[in-house]
Write a protein that holds these residues in place. Structure first.
Motif, PDB file in Angstrom:
ATOM      1  N   GLU A   1       4.315  40.895 -50.190  1.00  0.00           N
ATOM      2  CA  GLU A   1       4.810  40.466 -51.499  1.00  0.00           C
ATOM      3  C   GLU A   1       4.218  39.122 -51.901  1.00  0.00           C
ATOM      4  OE1 GLU A   1       6.692  41.500 -48.982  1.00  0.00           O
ATOM      5  OE2 GLU A   1       7.223  43.490 -49.771  1.00  0.00           O
ATOM      6  N   ALA A   2       4.105  38.210 -50.932  1.00  0.00           N
ATOM      7  CA  ALA A   2       3.539  36.892 -51.231  1.00  0.00           C
ATOM      8  C   ALA A   2       2.068  36.999 -51.606  1.00  0.00           C
ATOM      9  CB  ALA A   2       3.716  35.964 -50.034  1.00  0.00           C
ATOM     10  N   MET A   3       1.359  37.924 -50.976  1.00  0.00           N
ATOM     11  CA  MET A   3      -0.047  38.112 -51.287  1.00  0.00           C
ATOM     12  C   MET A   3      -0.230  38.657 -52.700  1.00  0.00           C
ATOM     13  SD  MET A   3      -2.878  39.993 -48.838  1.00  0.00           S
ATOM     14  CE  MET A   3      -2.183  39.196 -47.389  1.00  0.00           C
ATOM     15  N   ARG A   4       0.635  39.581 -53.086  1.00  0.00           N
ATOM     16  CA  ARG A   4       0.574  40.108 -54.454  1.00  0.00           C
ATOM     17  C   ARG A   4       0.850  38.996 -55.469  1.00  0.00           C
ATOM     18  NH1 ARG A   4       3.740  45.285 -52.685  1.00  0.00           N
ATOM     19  NH2 ARG A   4       2.072  46.824 -52.464  1.00  0.00           N
TER      20      ARG A   4
ATOM     21  N   PRO B   1       5.644  27.112 -59.533  1.00  0.00           N
ATOM     22  CA  PRO B   1       6.031  28.509 -59.263  1.00  0.00           C
ATOM     23  C   PRO B   1       5.631  29.001 -57.875  1.00  0.00           C
ATOM     24  CG  PRO B   1       5.172  28.317 -61.488  1.00  0.00           C
ATOM     25  CD  PRO B   1       4.924  26.994 -60.831  1.00  0.00           C
ATOM     26  N   LEU B   2       4.538  28.463 -57.327  1.00  0.00           N
ATOM     27  CA  LEU B   2       4.143  28.847 -55.970  1.00  0.00           C
ATOM     28  C   LEU B   2       5.211  28.453 -54.958  1.00  0.00           C
ATOM     29  CD1 LEU B   2       0.341  27.934 -55.718  1.00  0.00           C
ATOM     30  CD2 LEU B   2       1.355  30.209 -55.517  1.00  0.00           C
ATOM     31  N   MET B   3       5.831  27.305 -55.199  1.00  0.00           N
ATOM     32  CA  MET B   3       6.814  26.782 -54.259  1.00  0.00           C
ATOM     33  C   MET B   3       8.141  27.544 -54.320  1.00  0.00           C
ATOM     34  SD  MET B   3       4.966  24.301 -53.037  1.00  0.00           S
ATOM     35  CE  MET B   3       3.496  25.276 -53.382  1.00  0.00           C
ATOM     36  N   LYS B   4       8.364  28.252 -55.404  1.00  0.00           N
ATOM     37  CA  LYS B   4       9.674  28.863 -55.649  1.00  0.00           C
ATOM     38  C   LYS B   4       9.709  30.356 -55.369  1.00  0.00           C
ATOM     39  CE  LYS B   4      10.662  25.476 -59.304  1.00  0.00           C
ATOM     40  NZ  LYS B   4      10.906  25.285 -60.760  1.00  0.00           N
ATOM     41  N   PHE B   5       8.559  30.962 -55.122  1.00  0.00           N
ATOM     42  CA  PHE B   5       8.555  32.416 -54.941  1.00  0.00           C
ATOM     43  C   PHE B   5       9.133  32.797 -53.582  1.00  0.00           C
ATOM     44  CE2 PHE B   5       6.561  36.282 -53.351  1.00  0.00           C
ATOM     45  CZ  PHE B   5       6.915  37.174 -54.359  1.00  0.00           C
ATOM     46  N   GLY B   6       9.953  33.838 -53.568  1.00  0.00           N
ATOM     47  CA  GLY B   6      10.461  34.404 -52.328  1.00  0.00           C
ATOM     48  C   GLY B   6      11.313  33.441 -51.529  1.00  0.00           C
ATOM     49  N   SER B   7      11.254  33.620 -50.205  1.00  0.00           N
ATOM     50  CA  SER B   7      12.038  32.783 -49.280  1.00  0.00           C
ATOM     51  C   SER B   7      11.095  32.202 -48.227  1.00  0.00           C
ATOM     52  CB  SER B   7      13.131  33.615 -48.604  1.00  0.00           C
ATOM     53  OG  SER B   7      13.978  34.215 -49.561  1.00  0.00           O
ATOM     54  N   PRO B   8      10.350  31.171 -48.592  1.00  0.00           N
ATOM     55  CA  PRO B   8       9.365  30.628 -47.660  1.00  0.00           C
ATOM     56  C   PRO B   8      10.001  29.932 -46.457  1.00  0.00           C
ATOM     57  CG  PRO B   8       9.526  29.242 -49.609  1.00  0.00           C
ATOM     58  CD  PRO B   8      10.353  30.457 -49.879  1.00  0.00           C
ATOM     59  N   ILE B   9       9.268  29.930 -45.353  1.00  0.00           N
ATOM     60  CA  ILE B   9       9.686  29.172 -44.178  1.00  0.00           C
ATOM     61  C   ILE B   9       9.621  27.676 -44.481  1.00  0.00           C
ATOM     62  CG2 ILE B   9       9.129  28.640 -41.779  1.00  0.00           C
ATOM     63  CD1 ILE B   9       7.770  31.361 -41.608  1.00  0.00           C
ATOM     64  N   GLU B  10       8.625  27.323 -45.252  1.00  0.00           N
ATOM     65  CA  GLU B  10       8.378  25.911 -45.532  1.00  0.00           C
ATOM     66  C   GLU B  10       7.606  25.796 -46.824  1.00  0.00           C
ATOM     67  OE1 GLU B  10       5.055  23.308 -43.561  1.00  0.00           O
ATOM     68  OE2 GLU B  10       6.825  23.159 -42.266  1.00  0.00           O
TER      69      GLU B  10
END
Length: 332
Positions: free
Chosen positions: A237-240, A288-297
């Motif tokens: 999902e992050a790659m898309r 927006p890159l920082m806010k997508f999904g549930s990142p580890i960091e």
């Protein structure tokens, strides 16, 4: 300058008379097998490469390069050219032949009014950035500070400024080169234009470039940078999202992604970004890159370009010349 001749020379074929002839015409140094520092001198960035040249010629001037080329031609030497020594395949060193090494040629001249820098072929990316950032200027270079500008530029030269300002070779406006027949030429759009065209991305196939002249661009004093790390099960999902984001991002935004292995041994997906412009303008673009999904960091911050790692700003003048120390390890 061809990297190879058909028949490599064995070390035993080198006479003391020939070596004296080589040394006599040089301002630089010659390192031979058995000399102190030979093993260090033959080392390159890729530690898996273990080759033993018959001679390593540390050139100090373009005339030294001309002399080394003439000597290699007259003796039928296998030749390798080294500036940064960063080539992964180890093409900047050879067995039984001559390494023509430009790593000690480190003069940089920056003209901040014309936004032009002239750098000799031994300069690496960190040294170049330090000199240009003293005036708040930069051009597209790579991402590892110990990479040489020569191999990078001649191979095209990808870097963080590329989307906005083009490749390293796009910003090359002149080059000084020693051809295989020993001529020292100045090339540009107006002098030897076909050779200059070939140098801009054609690799080290047309001669030994001894100096490069680049177009510079305003950058700094701070650069907005961001990074975000996703667990491997979120990679698809992050790659898309990365694909969609980078496709539509403005030219000022540089975004890279990679599958990585964490110190724990776990796999992850990493995205890094920077904005070539004011941090204030870049924050809503990169956020927006920082806010997508549930990142580890995730991290987003403005990094100063005037720190010691880049080079302190100097008083403005119409021109400055920076002579860097020549005593650097070979292959760095």
């Amino acid at each position: 300058m061809p990297r190879q001749t058909d028949v490599p020379l064995e070390p035993s074929h080198l006479s003391s008379t020939a070596m004296e002839q080589l040394r006599k015409g040089l301002l630089g140094d010659v390192i031979l097998p058995g000399d102190p520092g030979y093993d260090q001198a033959r080392a390159v960035w890729n530690g898996a490469i273990d080759k033993r040249p018959a001679a390593i010629v540390y050139c100090a001037t373009p005339e030294d390069v001309v002399h080394a080329v003439a000597f290699a031609r007259s003796h039928g030497f296998l030749v390798a050219i080294r500036s940064g020594g960063h080539n992964v395949a180890g093409l900047s060193v050879c067995d039984y032949g001559m390494v023509i090494d430009l790593s000690r040629m480190k003069k940089i001249v920056v003209d901040p009014e014309r936004r032009i820098a002239r750098a000799e072929a031994g300069v690496n990316l960190g040294e170049f950035d330090a000199a240009t950032q003293a005036f708040g200027l930069a051009t597209t270079m790579g991402v590892n500070s110990d990479t040489g500008i020569a191999g990078l530029t001649l191979g095209g030269g990808f870097g963080k400024l590329g989307r906005k300002h083009g490749l390293s070779c796009d910003n090359l406006i002149a080059a000084e080169i020693v051809t295989a027949d020993g001529r020292l030429l100045q090339t540009s759009a107006g002098e030897h234009p076909e050779l200059f065209w070939a140098l801009r991305g054609g690799g080290g196939n047309f001669g030994i470039v001894t100096a490069f002249e680049y177009r510079l661009h305003a950058l700094g004093p701070a650069l907005l940078v961001g990074s975000v790390l996703y667990a491997y099960d979120q990679a698809r999902e992050a790659m898309r999202f990365y694909h969609e984001f980078s496709r539509d991002a403005p030219d000022e935004a540089s975004v890279d992604a990679a599958l990585v292995t964490l110190p724990s041994g776990d796999f992850a997906f990493s995205i890094s970004a920077c904005y070539i412009g004011s941090p204030e303008a870049g924050e809503p673009v990169i956020a927006p890159l920082m806010k997508f999904g549930s990142p580890i960091e995730s991290r987003l911050q403005a990094v100063s370009l005037s720190s010691d790692s880049i080079g302190r700003r100097q008083p403005l003048s119409t021109r400055t010349t920076l002579l860097l120390e020549s005593a650097v390890p070979a292959g760095d």
